[in-house]
Design a protein around this motif. Structure first.
Motif, PDB file in Angstrom:
ATOM      1  N   LEU A 297       0.829  -1.213   0.000  1.00 40.22           N
ATOM      2  CA  LEU A 297       0.000   0.000   0.000  1.00 40.22           C
ATOM      3  C   LEU A 297       0.860   1.258   0.000  1.00 40.22           C
ATOM      4  CD1 LEU A 297      -2.878   1.374   0.355  1.00 40.22           C
ATOM      5  CD2 LEU A 297      -2.286   1.478   2.786  1.00 40.22           C
ATOM      6  N   VAL A 298       1.791   1.333   0.964  1.00 37.39           N
ATOM      7  CA  VAL A 298       2.515   2.596   1.142  1.00 37.39           C
ATOM      8  C   VAL A 298       3.501   2.867   0.001  1.00 37.39           C
ATOM      9  CG1 VAL A 298       2.225   2.507   3.655  1.00 37.39           C
ATOM     10  CG2 VAL A 298       4.343   1.676   2.626  1.00 37.39           C
ATOM     11  N   ALA A 299       3.703   1.866  -0.885  1.00 43.23           N
ATOM     12  CA  ALA A 299       4.529   2.112  -2.071  1.00 43.23           C
ATOM     13  C   ALA A 299       3.755   2.925  -3.117  1.00 43.23           C
ATOM     14  CB  ALA A 299       4.998   0.786  -2.665  1.00 43.23           C
ATOM     15  N   HIS A 300       2.429   3.055  -2.956  1.00 40.79           N
ATOM     16  CA  HIS A 300       1.610   3.835  -3.899  1.00 40.79           C
ATOM     17  C   HIS A 300       1.682   5.316  -3.550  1.00 40.79           C
ATOM     18  CE1 HIS A 300      -0.176  -0.182  -4.484  1.00 40.79           C
ATOM     19  NE2 HIS A 300      -0.528   0.252  -5.670  1.00 40.79           N
ATOM     20  N   GLU A 301       2.644   6.010  -4.140  1.00 32.74           N
ATOM     21  CA  GLU A 301       2.761   7.449  -3.857  1.00 32.74           C
ATOM     22  C   GLU A 301       1.749   8.236  -4.693  1.00 32.74           C
ATOM     23  OE1 GLU A 301       4.244   8.975  -1.535  1.00 32.74           O
ATOM     24  OE2 GLU A 301       5.397   7.257  -0.776  1.00 32.74           O
ATOM     25  N   LEU A 302       1.305   9.346  -4.125  1.00 31.06           N
ATOM     26  CA  LEU A 302       0.371  10.227  -4.849  1.00 31.06           C
ATOM     27  C   LEU A 302       1.154  11.434  -5.365  1.00 31.06           C
ATOM     28  CD1 LEU A 302      -2.443  11.102  -5.711  1.00 31.06           C
ATOM     29  CD2 LEU A 302      -2.845  11.944  -3.391  1.00 31.06           C
ATOM     30  N   THR A 303       1.275  11.535  -6.692  1.00 29.45           N
ATOM     31  CA  THR A 303       2.052  12.645  -7.270  1.00 29.45           C
ATOM     32  C   THR A 303       1.132  13.829  -7.577  1.00 29.45           C
ATOM     33  OG1 THR A 303       1.656  11.876  -9.518  1.00 29.45           O
ATOM     34  CG2 THR A 303       3.604  10.995  -8.392  1.00 29.45           C
ATOM     35  N   ASP A 304       1.722  15.008  -7.696  1.00 22.86           N
ATOM     36  CA  ASP A 304       0.950  16.186  -8.089  1.00 22.86           C
ATOM     37  C   ASP A 304       0.333  16.002  -9.473  1.00 22.86           C
ATOM     38  OD1 ASP A 304       1.377  17.390  -5.707  1.00 22.86           O
ATOM     39  OD2 ASP A 304       2.839  18.862  -6.430  1.00 22.86           O
ATOM     40  N   ASP A 305       1.045  15.317 -10.366  1.00 26.73           N
ATOM     41  CA  ASP A 305       0.508  15.068 -11.712  1.00 26.73           C
ATOM     42  C   ASP A 305      -0.793  14.286 -11.656  1.00 26.73           C
ATOM     43  OD1 ASP A 305       2.529  16.364 -12.906  1.00 26.73           O
ATOM     44  OD2 ASP A 305       3.564  14.579 -13.690  1.00 26.73           O
ATOM     45  N   ALA A 306      -0.825  13.278 -10.774  1.00 26.45           N
ATOM     46  CA  ALA A 306      -2.026  12.443 -10.667  1.00 26.45           C
ATOM     47  C   ALA A 306      -3.210  13.266 -10.169  1.00 26.45           C
ATOM     48  CB  ALA A 306      -1.761  11.261  -9.738  1.00 26.45           C
ATOM     49  N   LEU A 307      -2.933  14.345  -9.434  1.00 27.77           N
ATOM     50  CA  LEU A 307      -4.002  15.172  -8.870  1.00 27.77           C
ATOM     51  C   LEU A 307      -4.564  16.184  -9.873  1.00 27.77           C
ATOM     52  CD1 LEU A 307      -2.447  15.616  -5.337  1.00 27.77           C
ATOM     53  CD2 LEU A 307      -4.771  14.750  -5.751  1.00 27.77           C
ATOM     54  N   ALA A 308      -4.014  16.188 -11.098  1.00 27.23           N
ATOM     55  CA  ALA A 308      -4.454  17.176 -12.094  1.00 27.23           C
ATOM     56  C   ALA A 308      -5.970  17.213 -12.317  1.00 27.23           C
ATOM     57  CB  ALA A 308      -3.708  16.958 -13.412  1.00 27.23           C
ATOM     58  N   PRO A 309      -6.658  16.051 -12.439  1.00 24.25           N
ATOM     59  CA  PRO A 309      -8.114  16.136 -12.675  1.00 24.25           C
ATOM     60  C   PRO A 309      -8.871  16.802 -11.521  1.00 24.25           C
ATOM     61  CG  PRO A 309      -7.374  13.815 -12.597  1.00 24.25           C
ATOM     62  CD  PRO A 309      -6.158  14.667 -12.518  1.00 24.25           C
ATOM     63  N   ILE A 310      -8.315  16.675 -10.317  1.00 20.21           N
ATOM     64  CA  ILE A 310      -8.941  17.315  -9.145  1.00 20.21           C
ATOM     65  C   ILE A 310      -8.767  18.829  -9.253  1.00 20.21           C
ATOM     66  CG2 ILE A 310      -8.826  17.513  -6.612  1.00 20.21           C
ATOM     67  CD1 ILE A 310      -9.888  14.791  -7.808  1.00 20.21           C
ATOM     68  N   GLU A 311      -7.537  19.254  -9.550  1.00 17.97           N
ATOM     69  CA  GLU A 311      -7.291  20.698  -9.663  1.00 17.97           C
ATOM     70  C   GLU A 311      -8.122  21.299 -10.797  1.00 17.97           C
ATOM     71  OE1 GLU A 311      -3.406  22.357  -9.006  1.00 17.97           O
ATOM     72  OE2 GLU A 311      -2.621  20.399  -8.460  1.00 17.97           O
ATOM     73  N   GLN A 312      -8.236  20.563 -11.913  1.00 15.79           N
ATOM     74  CA  GLN A 312      -9.043  21.080 -13.026  1.00 15.79           C
ATOM     75  C   GLN A 312     -10.505  21.213 -12.623  1.00 15.79           C
ATOM     76  OE1 GLN A 312      -8.248  18.273 -16.173  1.00 15.79           O
ATOM     77  NE2 GLN A 312      -6.089  18.854 -16.225  1.00 15.79           N
ATOM     78  N   ALA A 313     -11.025  20.208 -11.940  1.00  9.03           N
ATOM     79  CA  ALA A 313     -12.440  20.253 -11.531  1.00  9.03           C
ATOM     80  C   ALA A 313     -12.685  21.392 -10.547  1.00  9.03           C
ATOM     81  CB  ALA A 313     -12.840  18.910 -10.911  1.00  9.03           C
ATOM     82  N   VAL A 314     -11.770  21.568  -9.592  1.00 12.94           N
ATOM     83  CA  VAL A 314     -11.943  22.629  -8.593  1.00 12.94           C
ATOM     84  C   VAL A 314     -11.869  23.998  -9.262  1.00 12.94           C
ATOM     85  CG1 VAL A 314     -10.871  23.757  -6.597  1.00 12.94           C
ATOM     86  CG2 VAL A 314     -11.163  21.266  -6.608  1.00 12.94           C
TER      87      VAL A 314
END
Ligand code: CP3
Length: 340
Positions: free
Chosen positions: A109-126
């Motif tokens: 589990l903890v090997a799954h890092e969350l990158t800023d790139d992956a968060l792009a759809p969230i930032e676009q929606a917000v």
């Protein structure tokens, strides 16, 4: 401007001219327009499609005229974006492909890092949502590490979070690694929403009420504090859980500016437990939404009157809008709050 809005004034401890109101789970199944927009799209796919997430976030604001939008997403979205195997099963909730049962599961589990790139759809929606909202503030949110850990350890929803509470005591080191990871994930999710324009955030620790105060302080508070620290000082932070009458002060001590209170304790009692200096949000009993208006109105009067003992009050429910709610009732409560 959103910064002068009644909601943000109340979150900062001032009493605005009108009583601000919004509803947890206002975006969702109580609205026919939501059901139409969602038809044929899985929950998490809707969350990750910026146009859909923005449209669904705006729907209850258009319909009810509430004082805030809450971003349409889910507490497991940042895990999904980190590549964790999770789905939201209708009528059930989040279900994980690999529940955390041993050290190998945790290491994976903890090997799954969350990158800023992956968060792009969230930032676009917000960003899209904030642009359309104009003067109405957007509340971002995340799940608290304890509530997320409960789902992960159980593999899905559970009544009493028994496995999670066992792990907390049986293997404090694993528990620390798990909740520390979840604090980074939820903190990154909050920070992305604030970067893109969310003007407040709420940390949902829905199942914290299953903990004693001592267990909350040692096993849940540190990771919640770490998640909130990701945005602390940038925007007001609301912290909410259910069944948390005995935990309210501890939840505030985790670093919250505002405490969300469920319907099991009156707001004057909650405010006293908080020492009288903390803004509160809540706490209409969701069951009252189906009662005849005069019964509901008496309840609203009692909630607002008890809320006057706190420095400021944002009217909300004690938990989410039940799916079968008549949306007209939510509009009527909003008008009632604004007409006082
Ligand atoms: O208006 C809003 O509050 C919008 C956004 C929102 C959702 N989930 C959308 C959603 C928020 C803030 C959440 C948080 C959330 N998700 C929590 C914390 C708040 C709480 O209710 O205690 C929790 C525990 C979850 C996990 C989760 N996601 C559950 C238990 C469920 C319900 C499953 C079901 O079908 O009964 C979900 C799915 C979900 N999240 C829906 C929505 C609108 C329903 C999805 C659908 O329409 O099929």
């Amino acid at each position: 401007m959103a910064a002068d809005s009644a909601l943000l004034q109340a979150y900062r401890g001032h009493r605005p001219e009108r009583l601000p109101v919004w509803f947890m789970r206002q975006a969702g199944r109580s609205l026919p327009e939501y059901r139409a927009t969602r038809a044929g799209t899985a929950m998490l796919d809707a969350c990750l499609t910026p146009e859909l997430a923005a449209e669904i976030t705006l729907q209850p604001v258009r319909r009810h005229g509430v004082d805030a939008a809450i971003f349409f997403s889910d507490i497991v979205v940042p895990l999904k974006l980190a590549g964790v195997d999770v789905e939201i099963v209708p009528g059930r909730g989040p279900v994980f492909g690999r529940p955390i049962r041993d050290a190998a599961d945790l290491a994976d589990l903890v090997a799954h890092e969350l990158t800023d790139d992956a968060l792009a759809p969230i930032e676009q929606a917000v960003a899209r949502t904030v642009a359309e909202l104009g003067d109405v503030p957007l509340i971002g949110f995340a799940g608290a590490p304890f509530t997320l850990a409960s789902y992960l350890v159980e593999g899905g929803p559970s009544k009493d979070q028994q496995r999670a509470r066992t792990l907390m005591h049986a293997d404090p080191e694993a528990w620390h690694a798990l909740t520390g990871y979840l604090a980074r994930i939820s903190g990154a999710f909050l920070a992305a929403q604030v970067r893109a324009g969310a003007q407040a955030v709420q940390l949902f620790d829905s199942w914290a009420g299953g903990l004693s105060e001592a267990d909350y302080r040692s096993g849940a508070l540190p990771a919640s504090a770490a998640a909130m620290a990701a945005v602390h000082g940038a925007v007001p932070v609301v912290h909410f859980g259910t069944g948390t009458a005995l935990l309210l002060a501890a939840m505030r001590d985790a670093g919250a500016d505002v405490i969300g209170v469920d319907h099991r304790i009156p707001l004057d009692d909650a405010s006293a437990r908080l020492g009288g200096g903390t803004p509160v949000q809540g706490n209409i009993d969701p069951a009252m939404l189906a009662a005849p208006w005069p019964v509901l109105e008496r309840h609203l009067e009692a909630v607002v009157s008890a809320g006057r003992t706190a420095p400021s009050h944002v009217l909300n429910l004690g938990h989410g809008v039940p799916p079968e709610t008549d949306p007209g009732v939510l509009t009527r409560i909003t008008d009632w709050a604004h007409g006082r």
